[in-house]
Design an enzyme around this catalytic site. Structure first.
Site: not given
Ligand code: NAG
Ligand code: NAG
Ligand code: NAG
Length: 293
Positions: A142, A138-140, A278
């Protein structure tokens, strides 16, 4: 050796307490990046187990991501007997390095190479099935999932990533390690499918083998990594797989209400979540289905 001892201790404790535990192991790592490897082997592990690499977000660690109730992979592991590997970032702020040449290139020495070494160790030491290696984050995490798909396509069968950016979108023009990129996060880094495809292909020059199929989730209300990044990721991977920009099928309100699933043949799937910020919460069932677990 230290890793083996720690693991042995954890396994003994686990069998006594009847509960598997997330355990740090040392692994043969020829990268400059000293990312830590943590592993979770469920009590009832299947033979030749599939392995899911779960890559954490910024301001997180392998341990806190593992404990995060919104991150469902330990539950999936317990239920289905696959193992999970939880890399832990060595960088300050614990984002992943998705900006320097060291990480944006196969065997460049960066975080991506460290994670590739974890995959090899999981196969070698835990007898994980090399044909069933999956990556999520997820996020970084991802962003790093996209980078792993571009830098180590030969090691990975499928990727399911939540709220990231195209591989190479966070590149630092000055070569900064783990640098923030405002143009990309703001959704201003736009390019043609061909240009994004080249960015991914150039991370492993000359590679012509199989590549992981990509499932890309993004929220329309993402205030951290602008929603425009969704389309840039789709452009990148459809180009890499040589398929059209127009979905072969679209399913409204799937897998959840107000989510839209866009299929681009069998290898690229986008899931656009209207009204979701987010980061998009992981859907274990949908990611497992994508992985064939
Ligand atoms: C690091 O190890 C991997 C896996 O054994 C190998 O393929 C790669 O060539 C090595 N890279 C360097 C820079 O030594
Ligand atoms: C940010 O990334 C874009 C590509 O997405 C790149 O062209 C630009 O140079 C990067 N900005 C900085 C300050 O490094
Ligand atoms: C997750 O996806 C599945 C389909 O793969 C769907 O049936 C389920 O409702 C989704 N989960 C949630 C919490 O919406």
């Amino acid at each position: 050796m230290l890793g083996t001892t720690v693991l042995a201790t954890a396994l003994t404790a686990a069998s006594l307490a009847a509960g598997a535990a997330l355990t740090r192991v040392s692994y043969p790592n020829n990268a400059t990046s000293k990312a830590e490897m943590w592993i979770y082997v469920p009590d009832k592990v299947v033979d030749n187990p599939p392995v899911v690499i779960v890559i954490h977000s910024c301001q997180s660690t392998a341990q806190s991501y593992f404990r995060n109730s919104k991150i469902p992979w330990a539950k999936g592991s317990d239920k289905k007997g696959y193992i999970t590997v939880w890399p832990s970032s060595p960088n300050s702020g614990t984002c992943w390095d998705v900006s320097s040449k060291a990480s944006l290139r196969t065997n460049g020495g960066g975080d991506s190479q460290a994670i590739s070494n974890m995959i090899l160790y999981a196969i070698d030491h835990y007898k994980a099935n090399p044909a069933r290696v999956y990556v999520t984050g997820g996020s970084s995490g991802a962003m790093m999932s996209n980078v792993m798909a571009a830098t180590y396509p030969q090691l990975i069968s499928a990727v399911s990533l939540y709220s990231g950016v195209a591989a190479g979108c966070f590149v630092s023009s000055s070569g900064g390690v783990d640098a923030w990129n405002n143009s990309c996060s703001g959704g201003q880094s736009k390019a043609t499918p061909e240009a994004w495809g080249n960015v991914a292909r150039n991370m492993f020059p000359g590679y012509t083998g199989l590549r992981p199929k990509m499932q890309i989730w993004h929220g329309s209300a993402d205030g951290t990594l602008a929603p425009a990044n969704y389309q840039e990721e789709i452009k990148q991977w459809t180009n890499v797989f040589g398929v059209d920009q127009t979905p072969t099928s679209t399913v409204a309100n799937f897998p959840e209400r107000n989510y839209r699933t866009d299929n681009y043949g069998d290898h690229v799937q986008g899931i656009y979540a209207t009204g979701v910020g987010h980061s998009v919460p992981a859907n274990l069932t949908a990611s497992e289905e994508w992985f064939g677990l």
